[in-house]
Design an enzyme around this catalytic site. Structure first.
Site, PDB file in Angstrom:
ATOM      1  N   THR A 186      -8.615 -16.171 -34.896  1.00 27.20           N
ATOM      2  CA  THR A 186      -8.840 -16.849 -33.586  1.00 27.20           C
ATOM      3  C   THR A 186      -9.025 -18.129 -33.731  1.00 27.20           C
ATOM      4  O   THR A 186      -9.689 -18.635 -34.596  1.00 27.20           O
ATOM      5  CB  THR A 186      -9.930 -15.956 -32.874  1.00 27.20           C
ATOM      6  OG1 THR A 186     -11.207 -16.232 -33.654  1.00 27.20           O
ATOM      7  CG2 THR A 186      -9.816 -14.206 -32.928  1.00 27.20           C
ATOM      8  N   GLU A 331      -7.635 -10.517 -30.457  1.00 27.78           N
ATOM      9  CA  GLU A 331      -8.199  -9.258 -30.989  1.00 27.78           C
ATOM     10  C   GLU A 331      -7.726  -8.075 -30.163  1.00 27.78           C
ATOM     11  O   GLU A 331      -7.875  -6.877 -30.648  1.00 27.78           O
ATOM     12  CB  GLU A 331      -9.827  -9.397 -30.390  1.00 27.78           C
ATOM     13  CG  GLU A 331     -10.517 -10.388 -31.300  1.00 27.78           C
ATOM     14  CD  GLU A 331     -10.492 -11.909 -30.568  1.00 27.78           C
ATOM     15  OE1 GLU A 331      -9.578 -12.126 -29.866  1.00 27.78           O
ATOM     16  OE2 GLU A 331     -11.431 -12.517 -30.931  1.00 27.78           O
ATOM     17  N   LYS A 439     -23.092 -21.431 -12.633  1.00 31.83           N
ATOM     18  CA  LYS A 439     -24.008 -20.905 -11.926  1.00 31.83           C
ATOM     19  C   LYS A 439     -24.772 -21.975 -10.988  1.00 31.83           C
ATOM     20  O   LYS A 439     -25.311 -22.810 -11.324  1.00 31.83           O
ATOM     21  CB  LYS A 439     -25.358 -20.420 -12.870  1.00 31.83           C
ATOM     22  CG  LYS A 439     -26.002 -19.098 -12.025  1.00 31.83           C
ATOM     23  CD  LYS A 439     -26.711 -18.406 -13.269  1.00 31.83           C
ATOM     24  CE  LYS A 439     -27.180 -17.381 -12.589  1.00 31.83           C
ATOM     25  NZ  LYS A 439     -28.355 -16.668 -13.467  1.00 31.83           N
ATOM     26  N   TRP A 444     -22.506 -17.380  -8.535  1.00 28.64           N
ATOM     27  CA  TRP A 444     -21.719 -17.552  -9.531  1.00 28.64           C
ATOM     28  C   TRP A 444     -20.244 -18.373  -8.662  1.00 28.64           C
ATOM     29  O   TRP A 444     -19.870 -18.103  -7.799  1.00 28.64           O
ATOM     30  CB  TRP A 444     -21.190 -16.577 -10.333  1.00 28.64           C
ATOM     31  CG  TRP A 444     -22.326 -15.963 -11.048  1.00 28.64           C
ATOM     32  CD1 TRP A 444     -22.916 -14.894 -10.629  1.00 28.64           C
ATOM     33  CD2 TRP A 444     -22.431 -15.985 -12.291  1.00 28.64           C
ATOM     34  NE1 TRP A 444     -23.968 -14.627 -11.293  1.00 28.64           N
ATOM     35  CE2 TRP A 444     -23.601 -15.165 -12.746  1.00 28.64           C
ATOM     36  CE3 TRP A 444     -22.117 -16.757 -13.340  1.00 28.64           C
ATOM     37  CZ2 TRP A 444     -24.371 -15.171 -14.021  1.00 28.64           C
ATOM     38  CZ3 TRP A 444     -22.640 -16.604 -14.584  1.00 28.64           C
ATOM     39  CH2 TRP A 444     -23.770 -15.720 -14.986  1.00 28.64           C
TER      40      TRP A 444
HETATM   41  P1  AMP Z   1      -6.778 -16.023 -27.697  1.00 32.90           P
HETATM   42  O1  AMP Z   1      -7.314 -15.029 -28.397  1.00 32.90           O
HETATM   43  O2  AMP Z   1      -6.462 -17.260 -28.131  1.00 32.90           O
HETATM   44  O3  AMP Z   1      -5.065 -15.568 -27.140  1.00 32.90           O
HETATM   45  O4  AMP Z   1      -7.588 -16.225 -26.273  1.00 32.90           O
HETATM   46  C1  AMP Z   1      -7.771 -15.063 -25.359  1.00 32.90           C
HETATM   47  C2  AMP Z   1      -8.591 -15.643 -24.231  1.00 32.90           C
HETATM   48  O5  AMP Z   1      -7.712 -16.177 -23.286  1.00 32.90           O
HETATM   49  C3  AMP Z   1      -8.889 -14.551 -23.177  1.00 32.90           C
HETATM   50  O6  AMP Z   1     -10.073 -13.893 -23.677  1.00 32.90           O
HETATM   51  C4  AMP Z   1      -8.883 -15.026 -22.078  1.00 32.90           C
HETATM   52  O7  AMP Z   1     -10.344 -15.817 -21.945  1.00 32.90           O
HETATM   53  C5  AMP Z   1      -7.873 -16.139 -21.932  1.00 32.90           C
HETATM   54  N1  AMP Z   1      -6.642 -15.526 -21.172  1.00 32.90           N
HETATM   55  C6  AMP Z   1      -5.566 -15.117 -21.830  1.00 32.90           C
HETATM   56  N2  AMP Z   1      -4.718 -14.904 -20.926  1.00 32.90           N
HETATM   57  C7  AMP Z   1      -5.449 -15.185 -19.632  1.00 32.90           C
HETATM   58  C8  AMP Z   1      -4.895 -15.191 -18.302  1.00 32.90           C
HETATM   59  N3  AMP Z   1      -3.911 -14.629 -17.770  1.00 32.90           N
HETATM   60  N4  AMP Z   1      -5.855 -15.603 -17.418  1.00 32.90           N
HETATM   61  C9  AMP Z   1      -6.926 -16.188 -17.612  1.00 32.90           C
HETATM   62  N5  AMP Z   1      -7.329 -16.318 -18.785  1.00 32.90           N
HETATM   63  C10 AMP Z   1      -6.632 -15.671 -19.770  1.00 32.90           C
END
Ligand code: AMP
Length: 542
Positions: A186, A331, A439, A444
């Site tokens: 990650t 994840e 906030k 929020w």
């Molecule tokens: P990653 O593991 O690097 O792919 O990041 C995952 C995170 O990206 C998620 O927990 C979200 O915070 C963000 N994310 C992924 N897809 C979206 C989406 N369609 N809209 C908003 N946030 C997203």
């Protein structure tokens, strides 16, 4: 009493076997690092994946050993996907956009034994190889003639010489479907990166569910362009779903600019493309400038960050392309939700449909989700209550590789770190990462909502909303904006643009224009960096 059906482990090798047998002539097209367009078939990929497996056996690599890649989307990377995992080793896709020190840390942490890399990344490999203490074999993804004589990398071999001399006959081993198949670290905004370790079973179930009609809707009639990199969560499982359905694959290689992507979509009759919003932003810009139209593209899945409604509207209204807004994370392999309409929506008018399409979508079978309040109590699915989003399912992680960070689960659920609402029809809407929520006066404000409004302004190329300390309200939103080339908008005009589109108190206090918003290795806005850059910023008084 046990059922009397055959017990066959779900193994990644079965997908390429299937593609070879049922879609042997299915095309795999790659724009190569070499610059040309390469064409082959599933039959070719299957044979060459088996050659890779034989080559790994010849190296005496043990079951479960890690084979790393630093590579673009292309046919050789696809062969490694199947050859490495299929033979029982673990494919570790390194992200070349990371800092070299992070690459060293990650490669050592995962104890990679082999590194296969595209020639584009030779400078990175030169810089890191001596510090990657577990890697014994360096393989450049090219033919022998393209191998540099004086790379300085001990024992460097070309991929074609390494696997080309091996037989294409190979019997894939059978083993427990829960065995590890691939891994991905990650981005790790806090602390060291942590790895999700996928299994054969989780990968197949994820690809199967992802291919379903109300998810990515993949079929043998599709020509699929994954712009999302194969080093980012297995390109959202597309290489596997494509092998499972026999879809044609089109790989963009290193050319991710708007023109190259558009040209490939047109020349390869692409029907379905996948990528993060920033990629499509560049392509739409290119199309608008040239007055271009798509001939074959029908749908595109956009995720990784919130897709601005203005982008969904542009694809839909201007180009007749359906956007599937999707949400997920490393994840989660990564698919969690995909936004497709239900029957009840089909008779709605365009604006009502759009109100559904901008959400991140419904859970696909296999992913269960819930939102909870600060005390962990479940919140209603009413589209209004927002809380921490938790998920569980067979392709959601149980723990990180080597137990890093302890057990992440809360009563069996994985906390995503996202804040969301879920409506009565089961549509998820992400309001924020929990650390990005603003906030203000005890209420929020969703930074994504503010960004979506700013992005709808014709002069705005990119917008990031962040909270700034405020003596009275605790925090107030400001919006940081990158203007489109040649476009103009003043602070006052942009703030006026918010009027009537959101509650007054949710309108940002200020607009800050900058040249570029820092993006992370997977194309997400880096708000931590942005906050650092703006640490001396003062909110306007009055
Ligand atoms: P990653 O593991 O690097 O792919 O990041 C995952 C995170 O990206 C998620 O927990 C979200 O915070 C963000 N994310 C992924 N897809 C979206 C989406 N369609 N809209 C908003 N946030 C997203």
């Amino acid at each position: 009493m046990l059922g009397l059906m055959q017990s066959q482990p779900l193994l990644i090798s079965s997908m390429i076997d299937f593609a070879e047998r049922h879609h042997g002539e299915g095309e795999i097209v790659s724009r190569r690092v070499e610059g040309d367009i390469h064409r082959c078939t599933y039959k070719d990929i299957a044979g060459r994946s088996r050659q890779v497996a034989n080559a790994l056996d010849a190296m005496k690599l043990a079951f479960g050993d890690r084979v790393a890649t630093l590579a673009w989307n292309g046919y050789r990377h696809l062969e490694l996907y199947f050859g490495v995992s299929g033979s029982g080793r673990v494919l570790h896709t390194l992200n070349p956009r990371l800092h070299p020190d992070q690459i060293v840390w990650i490669a050592n942490h995962s104890e990679d034994q082999v590194l296969c890399f595209d020639m584009t990344f030779l400078p990175i490999v030169k810089a890191v190889h001596a510090r990657c203490t577990t890697i014994k074999h360096f393989i450049a993804l090219c033919d022998a003639a393209s191998l540099p004589a004086d790379s300085g990398i001990p024992g460097l071999q070309s991929y074609e010489a390494w696997m080309g001399s091996q037989a294409s006959k190979y019997t894939w081993p059978e083993f427990d479907e829960n065995s590890a198949s691939s891994m991905c670290y990650t981005s790790g905004t806090t602390g060291n990166p942590k790895a999700a370790l996928y299994s054969h079973r989780s990968t197949i179930l994820h690809a199967w569910a992802g291919a379903m009609p109300d998810a990515l809707n993949m079929s043998a009639r599709d020509s699929v362009l994954p712009v999302v990199p194969m080093f980012h969560v297995n390109a959202w499982g597309l290489p596997y779903s494509a092998a499972m359905t026999g879809a044609k694959m089109v790989f963009p290689g290193p050319a991710m600019d708007g023109k190259s992507i558009f040209d490939l979509i047109e020349s390869e009759n692409v029907t379905f493309a996948a990528g993060v919003p920033t990629v499509w932003q560049m392509m739409l810009g290119h199309m608008q400038q040239g007055g271009l139209r798509f001939s074959t593209l029908k749908r595109t899945v956009i995720g990784g960050s919130a897709c601005p409604p203005a982008m969904i509207a542009a694809f839909n209204d201007d180009y007749g392309v359906e956007v599937l807004h999707a949400w997920g994370m490393t994840e989660m392999s990564p698919l969690g939700t995909v936004c497709t309409l239900k029957n009840k929506h089909t008779a709605m008018d365009a604006s009502q449909k759009m109100a559904v399409r901008i959400k991140q979508g419904r859970g696909i079978y296999g992913v269960d989700m819930k939102i909870v309040d600060d005390l962990g109590a479940e919140l209603p699915w009413d589209g209004k209550a927002f809380g921490d989003l938790l998920v569980k399912g067979p392709w959601v992680i149980r723990e990180y590789f080597k137990g890093e960070g302890g057990s992440p689960l809360v009563n069996g659920w994985f906390p995503t770190g996202d804040v969301a609402t879920i409506d009565p029809d089961g549509y998820l809407q992400i309001t924020d990462r929990s650390k990005d929520v603003i906030k203000s006066g005890g209420e929020w404000i969703s930074s994504i909502d503010v960004e979506n409004i700013a992005m709808a302004h014709p002069a705005v190329a990119m917008a990031a909303c962040i909270g700034m300390k405020h003596p009275k309200w605790d925090e107030r939103p400001v919006v940081v904006v990158v203007k489109k080339p040649g476009a103009e908008v003043s602070r006052e005009a942009l703030l006026a643009f918010f009027e009537g589109k959101t509650a007054k108190w949710q309108i940002p206090d200020d607009v800050i224009f900058i040249d570029a918003i820092p993006l992370g290795a997977t194309g997400k806005m880096q708000k931590v960096k942005l906050r650092e850059t703006l640490k001396d910023y003062q909110l306007p008084t009055a």
